[in-house]
Design a protein around this motif. Structure first.
Motif, short mmCIF file in Angstrom:
data_model
loop_
_atom_site.label_atom_id
_atom_site.label_comp_id
_atom_site.label_asym_id
_atom_site.label_seq_id
_atom_site.Cartn_x
_atom_site.Cartn_y
_atom_site.Cartn_z
N UNK A 1 22.36 -31.70 -24.72
CA UNK A 1 22.61 -31.48 -23.29
C UNK A 1 22.51 -29.99 -22.99
N UNK A 2 21.68 -29.62 -21.99
CA UNK A 2 21.64 -28.24 -21.55
C UNK A 2 22.97 -27.87 -20.92
N UNK A 3 23.21 -26.55 -20.76
CA UNK A 3 24.47 -26.12 -20.13
C UNK A 3 24.63 -26.78 -18.77
N UNK A 4 23.60 -26.70 -17.94
CA UNK A 4 23.60 -27.40 -16.65
C UNK A 4 22.22 -28.04 -16.50
N UNK A 5 22.19 -29.37 -16.47
CA UNK A 5 20.92 -30.06 -16.32
C UNK A 5 20.28 -29.73 -14.98
N UNK A 6 18.97 -29.57 -15.00
CA UNK A 6 18.26 -29.31 -13.75
C UNK A 6 18.33 -30.49 -12.81
N UNK A 7 18.61 -31.69 -13.36
CA UNK A 7 18.69 -32.88 -12.51
C UNK A 7 20.07 -33.05 -11.88
N UNK A 8 21.02 -32.19 -12.22
CA UNK A 8 22.35 -32.28 -11.63
C UNK A 8 22.32 -31.79 -10.18
N UNK A 9 23.15 -32.41 -9.34
CA UNK A 9 23.30 -32.00 -7.94
C UNK A 9 24.68 -31.37 -7.78
N UNK A 10 24.72 -30.09 -7.48
CA UNK A 10 25.98 -29.35 -7.37
C UNK A 10 26.07 -28.73 -5.98
N UNK A 11 27.10 -29.11 -5.24
CA UNK A 11 27.28 -28.56 -3.90
C UNK A 11 27.53 -27.06 -3.99
N UNK A 12 26.98 -26.29 -3.08
CA UNK A 12 27.13 -24.82 -3.17
C UNK A 12 28.56 -24.32 -3.05
N UNK A 13 29.47 -25.13 -2.51
CA UNK A 13 30.86 -24.69 -2.42
C UNK A 13 31.63 -24.90 -3.72
N UNK A 14 31.05 -25.60 -4.69
CA UNK A 14 31.74 -25.87 -5.95
C UNK A 14 31.49 -24.74 -6.95
N UNK A 15 32.44 -24.61 -7.89
CA UNK A 15 32.38 -23.56 -8.90
C UNK A 15 32.25 -24.21 -10.26
N UNK A 16 31.17 -23.88 -10.97
CA UNK A 16 30.96 -24.36 -12.34
C UNK A 16 30.95 -23.12 -13.24
N UNK A 17 31.96 -23.01 -14.10
CA UNK A 17 32.11 -21.82 -14.93
C UNK A 17 31.00 -21.75 -15.98
N UNK A 18 30.66 -20.53 -16.37
CA UNK A 18 29.72 -20.34 -17.48
C UNK A 18 30.28 -21.02 -18.73
N UNK A 19 29.40 -21.74 -19.43
CA UNK A 19 29.82 -22.44 -20.63
C UNK A 19 30.01 -23.93 -20.42
N UNK A 20 30.29 -24.36 -19.19
CA UNK A 20 30.42 -25.79 -18.92
C UNK A 20 29.08 -26.49 -19.17
N UNK A 21 29.16 -27.71 -19.65
CA UNK A 21 27.95 -28.49 -19.96
C UNK A 21 27.89 -29.68 -19.00
N UNK A 22 26.85 -29.69 -18.19
CA UNK A 22 26.70 -30.68 -17.12
C UNK A 22 25.46 -31.51 -17.40
N UNK A 23 25.62 -32.82 -17.48
CA UNK A 23 24.55 -33.71 -17.91
C UNK A 23 23.57 -34.08 -16.80
#
Length: 284
Positions: free
Chosen positions: A1-23
Motif C-alpha cells: 500500500x502506498x502512503x496515500x493511494x492516488x485513488x483515495x478521495x480526501x476532502x480538502x478540509x481533512x488532515x492526513x498526517x505524514x506517514x499515514x497509509x491510505x488504501x
C-alpha cells in the motif's frame, strides 16, 4: 500500500498526517483527522468529522459515521503513551459518536473489533476489549476495559459491561442490563443486575438449529441451572459433571462447558429467580 493511494478521495478540509497509509478507494469526508501511525485499508469510508489516532488499523470496507473516534488514548491512569494498538475488522459499521480506545501496556496492548460488526450510536469500547465477528452493539452501550465479546453476540441498548467481563458466543444481553459477571455462550441475560433467564433461543432457531438439538440444549440447560428452589440442593460442580457426562457430546453444550471452566476474573452471571420456568418465554 502506498502512503496515500492516488485513488483515495480526501476532502480538502481533512488532515492526513505524514506517514499515514491510505488504501485504494478510501473516501475521507470533511473535517476528518488521520494520525501518522494509522493504516486505512481499501474501500473505507469516513463520512465526516472522524478522528483516527494512534497505531490504528481500519479494515477494508469499514464505514465510520460522523463524530466517531478510533484509537484515542485509553482512559487509564496507568497509561504513559506506549505505542499500543487498535484494530477494526473489515466491513464493520461504526455509527455516530462511538468511541473506541486503543489498548494498554498493562493489558493485551490491543483493542480489537472483529469483522462485520455493527456498533450503534453513542457506544464506548474501552481499552483492551476484544469483540468477535458479527457482533451487534446497540445504542448507548458502555463497557469497561478488557471486556471480551464472542462472535455474533448481541448487546442491547444502554447495557453496561463491567471490566474483564466475558460475553459468550451468540449470547444476548438485554437492554439497560448491568453485567457484572460472565455470560455463557448462547445465554440470555436480563435485568439490573443481569440475571441468566435462559438461552438465546431466537438466535439459535434463526441460525438453523433443529428442534431435536434445541430440546437437548433445553434439557442440558435445565440440568445445569435448575429451578431456584432446587439450586442449593446440588453443588454446581456436580451438576457440571452430570451435564458433561450426559450431554457433553453436543457441540454447543461442550462450548458452554468449556466457557464455564475457562479462567475468569468475574465469575458467572447467576440464574434468575424464576429459574427454569422463565426460559420458556424466549420464543421456542
Amino acid at each position: 500500500m502506498d502512503s496515500v493511494s492516488r485513488a483515495a478521495e480526501i476532502h480538502p478540509s481533512s488532515i492526513v498526517a505524514d506517514g499515514a497509509r491510505i488504501g485504494h478507494g478510501v473516501r475521507i469526508g470533511p473535517w476528518c483527522s488521520i494520525g501518522p501511525d494509522v493504516v486505512i485499508e481499501d474501500g473505507v469510508h469516513l463520512i465526516a468529522n472522524v478522528i483516527v489516532d494512534g497505531h490504528t488499523q481500519v479494515g477494508a470496507g469499514v464505514v465510520c459515521y460522523p463524530f466517531t473516534t478510533l484509537g484515542m488514548a485509553p482512559q487509564d491512569l496507568k497509561y504513559r503513551g506506549e505505542p499500543t494498538r487498535c484494530i477494526i475488522g473489515a466491513r464493520t459499521v461504526i455509527r455516530e459518536h462511538v468511541t473506541i480506545h486503543r489498548g494498554t501496556a498493562t493489558g493485551s496492548g490491543v483493542t480489537r473489533i472483529g469483522e462485520d460488526c455493527l456498533i450503534m450510536a453513542n457506544s464506548h469500547v474501552a481499552h483492551d476489549c476484544t469483540l468477535g465477528n458479527g457482533v451487534i452493539i446497540v445504542n448507548n452501550v458502555v463497557m469497561g476495559g478488557h471486556v471480551t465479546i464472542g462472535d455474533r453476540a448481541r448487546i442491547m441498548g444502554a447495557a453496561a459491561l463491567h471490566q474483564f467481563v466475558r460475553i459468550g458466543h451468540a449470547a444476548l444481553v438485554g437492554g439497560v442490563c448491568g453485567v457484572e459477571a460472565d455470560v455463557i455462550p448462547y445465554g440470555s441475560v436480563l435485568g439490573n443486575r443481569a440475571r441468566l433467564v435462559g438461552l438465546h433461543w431466537i438466535w439459535l432457531k434463526r441460525n438453523g438449529v433443529q428442534a431435536d438439538e434445541m430440546h437437548r440444549l433445553r434439557r442440558a440447560f435445565r440440568a445445569l441451572y435448575p429451578r431456584a428452589m432446587e439450586e442449593e440442593s446440588t453443588a454446581f460442580s456436580r451438576r457440571l459433571t452430570a451435564v458433561r457426562t450426559e450431554y457433553g457430546d453436543e457441540p454447543k453444550v461442550a462450548e458452554i462447558l468449556a466457557f464455564i471452566e475457562a479462567p475468569s476474573h468475574r465469575g458467572l452471571v447467576r440464574v434468575a429467580g424464576g429459574g427454569a420456568a422463565s426460559i420458556e418465554s424466549d420464543g421456542v
